[in-house]
Motif scaffolding. Structure first.
Motif, short mmCIF file in Angstrom:
data_model
loop_
_atom_site.label_atom_id
_atom_site.label_comp_id
_atom_site.label_asym_id
_atom_site.label_seq_id
_atom_site.Cartn_x
_atom_site.Cartn_y
_atom_site.Cartn_z
N GLY A 166 -15.10 7.33 11.19
CA GLY A 166 -14.96 5.88 11.35
C GLY A 166 -13.51 5.44 11.32
N LEU A 167 -12.71 6.04 10.45
CA LEU A 167 -11.28 5.68 10.37
C LEU A 167 -10.55 6.10 11.64
CD1 LEU A 167 -10.43 6.60 6.66
CD2 LEU A 167 -10.85 4.33 7.64
N LYS A 168 -10.89 7.27 12.17
CA LYS A 168 -10.28 7.70 13.43
C LYS A 168 -10.67 6.75 14.55
CE LYS A 168 -8.20 10.21 16.49
NZ LYS A 168 -6.73 10.17 16.64
N LEU A 188 -4.96 9.33 12.86
CA LEU A 188 -5.44 9.28 11.48
C LEU A 188 -4.57 10.24 10.68
CD1 LEU A 188 -7.35 8.57 9.18
CD2 LEU A 188 -8.93 10.33 10.03
N VAL A 189 -3.80 9.69 9.75
CA VAL A 189 -2.88 10.47 8.93
C VAL A 189 -3.42 10.51 7.50
CG1 VAL A 189 -0.52 10.71 8.09
CG2 VAL A 189 -0.95 9.71 10.36
N ILE A 190 -3.63 11.71 7.00
CA ILE A 190 -4.12 11.88 5.63
C ILE A 190 -2.96 12.23 4.71
CG2 ILE A 190 -5.63 13.22 4.12
CD1 ILE A 190 -7.14 11.41 6.04
N LEU A 191 -2.83 11.50 3.61
CA LEU A 191 -1.82 11.78 2.59
C LEU A 191 -2.57 12.12 1.31
CD1 LEU A 191 1.09 11.83 1.56
CD2 LEU A 191 0.91 9.37 1.13
N ALA A 192 -2.45 13.37 0.87
CA ALA A 192 -3.25 13.84 -0.26
C ALA A 192 -2.36 14.36 -1.37
CB ALA A 192 -4.21 14.94 0.20
N GLY A 193 -2.90 14.38 -2.57
CA GLY A 193 -2.16 14.90 -3.71
C GLY A 193 -3.00 14.82 -4.97
N ALA A 230 -8.49 14.51 11.07
CA ALA A 230 -7.12 14.02 10.92
C ALA A 230 -6.20 14.58 11.99
CB ALA A 230 -6.58 14.40 9.54
N ASP A 231 -5.26 13.76 12.43
CA ASP A 231 -4.22 14.21 13.34
C ASP A 231 -3.05 14.80 12.56
OD1 ASP A 231 -5.15 13.07 16.09
OD2 ASP A 231 -5.37 11.40 14.70
N VAL A 232 -2.80 14.25 11.38
CA VAL A 232 -1.73 14.74 10.51
C VAL A 232 -2.30 14.82 9.09
CG1 VAL A 232 0.57 14.32 9.55
CG2 VAL A 232 0.07 13.69 11.93
N VAL A 233 -2.00 15.89 8.39
CA VAL A 233 -2.35 16.01 6.97
C VAL A 233 -1.07 16.30 6.20
CG1 VAL A 233 -3.66 17.23 5.20
CG2 VAL A 233 -4.67 16.85 7.46
N LEU A 248 -8.05 0.00 17.56
CA LEU A 248 -7.00 -1.00 17.33
C LEU A 248 -5.62 -0.52 17.76
CD1 LEU A 248 -8.11 -2.40 13.85
CD2 LEU A 248 -8.71 -3.21 16.14
N ASN A 249 -5.53 0.74 18.19
CA ASN A 249 -4.28 1.31 18.68
C ASN A 249 -3.18 1.24 17.62
OD1 ASN A 249 -2.74 2.58 20.70
ND2 ASN A 249 -1.86 0.63 21.38
N VAL A 250 -3.53 1.65 16.40
CA VAL A 250 -2.57 1.65 15.29
C VAL A 250 -2.73 2.96 14.52
CG1 VAL A 250 -2.64 -0.86 15.04
CG2 VAL A 250 -4.19 0.55 13.66
N PRO A 251 -1.68 3.39 13.81
CA PRO A 251 -1.85 4.53 12.91
C PRO A 251 -2.61 4.11 11.65
CG PRO A 251 0.40 3.71 12.78
CD PRO A 251 -0.27 2.92 13.86
N VAL A 252 -3.49 4.97 11.18
CA VAL A 252 -4.21 4.73 9.93
C VAL A 252 -3.76 5.81 8.94
CG1 VAL A 252 -6.45 4.75 8.78
CG2 VAL A 252 -6.21 3.64 11.01
N LEU A 253 -3.14 5.38 7.85
CA LEU A 253 -2.70 6.28 6.79
C LEU A 253 -3.70 6.18 5.64
CD1 LEU A 253 -0.61 8.17 5.43
CD2 LEU A 253 0.60 6.12 4.66
#
Length: 504
Positions: free
Chosen positions: A380-382, A224-229, A425-428, A388-393
């Protein structure tokens, strides 16, 4: 059924009832339940063959479920489970009394199947449980469909039914059994080898931005990758840049049998909760053709631009494995259902969500505490990423406290409802553009020296943006500089050999 075990009350219709008048009984097999329990009581080692997928609620007869649960409890404690050790637990059990008391446990032991057949019988019971659940679900959905609740639309009911059916299908599959470290190392080596052979040597899905890929290793599966701004930073544009780059790079990798086992790039599913599908498409065409979206919407383009820029760009974009869902206020259950369908039909490789705060939890009722809602959404997103074995951005807003600091570079604490988002999140990552704030600080025209100094600074930072990696489980944090063209909100690699003012 043997003579020494009486039938359960209500187990079967009496002989006085005709077939038409007899109540419909849900699928079950009491004899198989008895024989499996007998096997467990006779030889506790049989439990190891069934406990990974068989649960007490899978038994049709509640008494059998309670006996099974008691057997597992004793075994987990390292104690022996047999008629003698279970006797005390069921002395006050009314259903056991109706079956003849504790002697029923001895009768069960006498009916035991072999330990080899225990798993086979357990699978039969689990299959019957699924059949009962399908029948009950269909009846519930039929009753629900007859109501006139305007908030509970037919589409919502279909997606709910699909989600629950999928959960049923997954519930008994022991997919995450303990594996030897040898297997884990082998899987890791396969991933490393795949990265070595790939162009750019990435483990995950490419972002299309060289320096960001080097720092992240691509977008990793199950992450789960979070992109914030803050508004105006370009987080939606960066997300769509990644979506376009990943879909353009999509190249399926086949095994000898002709099955897709891996891929360069990804089939991308975008869930746009803020912009409509048409608005998003127009914005993408604007970025690709370098024609303002306003001119595209109003038709203020000449024939040459239309034929030589718009048409080729749209033709190329229509060929990309990129799918857009613009359902507003989509729930986790709806997103999961549609993502599963997309993966089944087209081989989904990455999910992008714009943005988290516009989503809603899966329940019928909203939670009053917004932090709890966001927690349910991020968890839920994680879960979707892992399932589904996919990255979620997923894009996220930042709180206004950023604006109160002199240095407006975002921090993890600036995430709205930051506790759950940061934890799950795994990445922020944060998008930051210094020029956005510097433009607001333009000196008065009369102050020529200050204006000249301001112009020199703007020339250096105008086309620069920072992607700040505030958290990463797989590697280092830090800042990656990228090129940004604000006129068309385009992100691309920064050319470090020339000054930003020269790159146009």
């Amino acid at each position: 059924m043997s003579d020494n075990i009486a039938p359960f009350p209500g187990e079967a219709p009496t002989g006085d009832e005709s077939a038409e008048d007899a109540p419909k009984v849900l699928p079950h097999n009491l004899e198989a339940e008895q024989q499996l329990l007998g096997a467990l009581l006779y030889n506790n080692d049989a439990a190891a063959r069934v406990l990974d997928f068989l649960r007490p609620e899978h038994f049709f007869q509640p008494l059998h479920g309670r006996i099974y649960e008691a057997i597992l409890t004793l075994i987990e404690r390292g104690e022996l489970a047999n008629p003698v050790t279970l006797k005390m637990r069921f002395e006050q059990d009314e259903a056991m009394t109706e079956m003849g008391g504790a002697g029923y446990l001895i009768d069960l032991t006498a009916r035991a199947v072999t330990i080899i057949r225990a798993e086979e019988y357990a699978r039969i019971l689990y299959d019957l449980f699924l059949r009962r659940q399908i029948i009950l679900l269909s009846e519930e959905m039929a009753d629900r469909s007859r109501t006139a609740d305007l908030d509970d639309t037919a589409t919502t009911q279909i997606e709910d039914a699909e989600s629950r059916l999928y959960s049923l299908a997954e519930a008994g599959e022991a997919k995450n059994d303990l594996k030897s470290f040898r297997i884990a190392i082998g899987e890791s080596l396969d991933r490393i080898e795949a990265a070595y052979k790939r162009e750019g040597q990435l483990v995950g899905v490419t972002t299309g931005l060289r320096d960001l890929d080097q720092r992240l290793g691509g977008m990793h599966r199950t992450d789960l990758v979070i992109l914030a701004g803050r508004p105006g930073m370009g987080k939606s544009s960066l997300a769509m840049t990644i979506a376009l780059n990943a879909s353009r790079a999509y190249r399926p990798i086949y095994n000898d049998a002709g099955d897709i086992v891996d891929a360069e790039g990804a089939v991308v599913g975008v869930f746009s909760l803020e912009m409509s599908r048409e608005q998003l498409a127009t914005r993408i065409v604007s970025e690709q053709t370098r024609i303002s979206s306003n001119d595209l919407r109003t038709g203020r383009i000449d024939k040459n631009a239309f034929m030589n820029q718009v048409v080729p760009a749209t033709q190329e974009l229509t060929e990309l494995p990129l799918y857009i869902d613009d359902t507003p206020a989509i729930s986790i259950a709806q997103l999961r259902s549609r993502a599963r369908r997309l993966k089944r039909q087209h081989g989904l490789g990455m999910i992008i969500i714009d943005y988290i705060q516009l989503m809603r939890p899966s329940g019928q009722k909203r939670v009053e505490n917004r932090v709890q809602e966001i927690t349910e959404i991020t968890q839920g997103l994680k879960a979707v990423a892992k399932e589904l074995n996919v990255p979620v951005l997923a894009l996220s807003q930042l709180s206004r406290q950023v604006e109160q600091r002199d240095d407006k570079r975002p921090q993890l604490s600036d995430l709205r409802e930051s506790g759950s988002i940061e934890q799950d999140a795994d990445v922020v990552m944060f998008v930051y553009r210094e020029a956005y704030y510097a433009q607001k600080d333009k000196p008065d025209e009369e102050n020529f020296a200050e204006v000249e100094k301001w112009q020199e600074k703007m020339a250096q930072i105008y086309n620069r943006a920072e992607v700040i990696i505030g958290k990463q489980r797989h590697g280092p944090t830090g800042t990656v500089e990228v090129f940004f063209e604000p006129e068309f909100t385009i992100f691309r690699d920064l050319d470090t050999h020339h000054s930003p003012a020269d790159i146009h």
